[in-house]
Write an enzyme that holds these catalytic residues in place. Structure first.
Site, PDB file in Angstrom:
ATOM      1  N   GLY A  73       0.887  -1.375  -0.110  1.00 32.45           N
ATOM      2  CA  GLY A  73       0.063   0.089   0.069  1.00 32.45           C
ATOM      3  C   GLY A  73       0.808   1.210   0.070  1.00 32.45           C
ATOM      4  N   ASN A 153      -7.783   4.113   9.102  1.00 35.67           N
ATOM      5  CA  ASN A 153      -7.200   2.604   9.504  1.00 35.67           C
ATOM      6  C   ASN A 153      -7.083   2.844  11.232  1.00 35.67           C
ATOM      7  OD1 ASN A 153      -5.175   4.767   8.803  1.00 35.67           O
ATOM      8  ND2 ASN A 153      -3.883   3.769  10.105  1.00 35.67           N
ATOM      9  N   GLN A 181      -7.764  -0.397   3.904  1.00 32.37           N
ATOM     10  CA  GLN A 181      -8.423  -0.826   4.857  1.00 32.37           C
ATOM     11  C   GLN A 181      -9.959  -1.488   4.568  1.00 32.37           C
ATOM     12  OE1 GLN A 181      -7.609  -1.886   7.856  1.00 32.37           O
ATOM     13  NE2 GLN A 181      -5.740  -0.660   7.979  1.00 32.37           N
ATOM     14  N   CYS A 329       4.613   1.377  13.522  1.00 31.19           N
ATOM     15  CA  CYS A 329       5.584   2.038  12.757  1.00 31.19           C
ATOM     16  C   CYS A 329       6.807   0.962  12.480  1.00 31.19           C
ATOM     17  CB  CYS A 329       5.844   3.395  13.659  1.00 31.19           C
ATOM     18  SG  CYS A 329       7.201   2.901  14.694  1.00 31.19           S
TER      19      CYS A 329
HETATM   20  N1  PLP Z   1      -2.683   2.840   4.080  1.00 25.27           N
HETATM   21  C1  PLP Z   1      -3.458   2.533   4.931  1.00 25.27           C
HETATM   22  C2  PLP Z   1      -4.724   3.139   5.330  1.00 25.27           C
HETATM   23  C3  PLP Z   1      -2.925   1.398   5.944  1.00 25.27           C
HETATM   24  O1  PLP Z   1      -3.739   0.964   6.969  1.00 25.27           O
HETATM   25  C4  PLP Z   1      -1.592   0.995   5.686  1.00 25.27           C
HETATM   26  C5  PLP Z   1      -0.881   0.046   6.455  1.00 25.27           C
HETATM   27  O2  PLP Z   1      -1.140  -0.007   7.672  1.00 25.27           O
HETATM   28  C6  PLP Z   1      -0.934   1.406   4.381  1.00 25.27           C
HETATM   29  C7  PLP Z   1      -1.514   2.378   3.531  1.00 25.27           C
HETATM   30  C8  PLP Z   1       0.358   0.797   3.965  1.00 25.27           C
HETATM   31  O3  PLP Z   1       0.309  -0.350   3.427  1.00 25.27           O
HETATM   32  P1  PLP Z   1       1.649  -1.580   3.393  1.00 25.27           P
HETATM   33  O4  PLP Z   1       1.759  -1.891   4.906  1.00 25.27           O
HETATM   34  O5  PLP Z   1       1.090  -2.421   2.604  1.00 25.27           O
HETATM   35  O6  PLP Z   1       2.672  -0.487   2.926  1.00 25.27           O
END
Ligand code: PLP
Length: 375
Positions: A73, A153, A181, A329
């Site tokens: 993501g 999230n 999410q 984190c």
């Molecule tokens: N965007 C949202 C809303 C998320 O909850 C997360 C992960 O916690 C991410 C982006 C990042 O995704 P990834 O862990 O696949 O890099």
């Protein structure tokens, strides 16, 4: 999952589903080729890759040509936002202070390195974006890029994506929604939402970590964020994570199968927990919306302050309960939550984010409430 551990941190990551492990193991065993190689092993790997793309596209009612695989993501959000700036020449970005760091920090980088303008949409006491303010920003900055996530999230608040998309169209703006999410949690038709771009990540829907995708609506395109070979039809260089992609496709298919049943189950766990907290721990406050405009799997709350409340998370951990406070984190530590801070929740108060999956049970929720009471 380790026996006796109650895992309530599914918004951070989920357990990989059995059929996903099987599909990935078979890929590792049987498909050694590079999808870009022209020999038989390469061609077989290419077929697997394109089948996975077709399966993901079909699950989201999109075209295979609208799906590009990434490392997750974070990369998907980066690629889209940088692409809107450097290739689509958009100079104004509109977002919310409640977005995920993958969006907020990328936009900060665009301000620093590319000199773009950044506007923040107001939000109400529950954390919902103020759509009247969004419209006034769009009116003032025609042709902007709007980056607003589908479900927050941390609080689970849901954005009315279609309404935002309509506003964006009215003012010639591009709309990117981080759907990390919500992909796999609803039956989503991406084209019906009329968004331009979306980001998804496999490990949030019982797939492997380190693989995700970008949705780029037909008619939109930008140049690769990563330069190198011409993989992903020139949109994302680097040999594809074939087994991860196979796992992602299988996980999405698995999550959407029997979705109605698992939605009802997870929603009932959330409702039980809300009721139990209200009745058994008076003074508990809920952060964000807990009504129908919130994701059925996330509940964020602040307990009344008590003795040792600063130690709540470590104590829960010692009791075998995995929850989170801020977002996870990279260092593994819990950061103070920028979302809760923006919603005026005191960082010294004991706040907890519980995020369920279909694997959780009512018995686990009851045990969790008992442990909270005892602490
Ligand atoms: N965007 C949202 C809303 C998320 O909850 C997360 C992960 O916690 C991410 C982006 C990042 O995704 P990834 O862990 O696949 O890099």
């Amino acid at each position: 999952m380790v026996k006796d551990v109650i895992y309530f941190d599914n918004a951070a990551s989920t357990q990989v589903a059995g059929p996903v492990i099987e599909a990935m193991s078979s890929c590792m065993r049987d498909y050694p080729g590079n999808p870009s190689s022209t020999h038989e092993a390469g061609r077989k790997a290419r077929i697997m890759l394109e089948n996975a793309r077709r399966s993901v596209a079909s699950a989201l009612h999109a075209l295979p040509s609208e799906i590009f695989f990434t490392s997750g993501g974070t990369e998907a959000n980066n690629a889209i936002l940088w692409g809107c700036c450097k290739d689509l020449h958009r100079q104004i970005f509109i977002t919310s202070r409640l977005e995920h760091p993958a969006v907020l920090n990328t936009l900060d980088a665009l301000v620093r390195y590319m000199g773009v303008g950044l506007k923040y949409v107001n939000f109400d006491a529950l954390g919902h974006a103020d759509l009247n303010h969004l419209e006034s920003l769009l009116k003032e900055h025609r042709g902007a890029v709007v980056a607003l996530m589908h479900a927050n999230n941390e609080t689970g608040n849901l954005l009315p994506v279609k309404t935002v998309a309509e506003l964006c169209m009215k003012y010639d703006a591009l709309f990117h929604s981080d759907m990390v999410q919500t992909i796999g949690k609803f039956n989503i038709s991406l084209p019906a939402h009329q968004i331009d771009f979306a980001a998804g990540s496999a490990h949030k829907f019982h797939g492997p970590k380190g693989v995700g995708f970008i949705y780029v609506a037909k008619g939109r395109s930008f140049k690769p964020f990563l330069t190198g070979g011409g993989q992903e039809r020139g949109m994302r260089a680097g040999t594809e994570n074939l087994c991860g992609i196979i796992g992602l496709a299988r996980a999405l298919e698995w999550s959407l199968k029997s979705l109605d049943h698992s939605m009802l189950h997870v929603q009932s766990l959330k409702e039980y927990l809300i009721k139990a907290l209200r009745e058994e721990i008076p003074g508990t406050r809920f952060n964000g919306d807990i009504g129908k405009h919130s994701l059925y799997s996330i509940l964020n709350f602040t307990l009344p302050e008590g003795k040792g409340s600063g130690m709540l998370l470590p104590l829960l951990d010692m009791a075998g309960i995995c929850v989170s406070s801020g977002s996870a984190c990279a260092s593994g530590a819990s950061l103070e939550s920028h979302v809760l801070a923006a919603l005026n929740v005191d960082p010294n108060d004991p706040s907890v984010r519980v995020s369920f999956s279909r694997h959780n049970t009512l018995d686990e929720v009851k045990r969790f409430v008992d442990v909270l009471k005892s602490l």
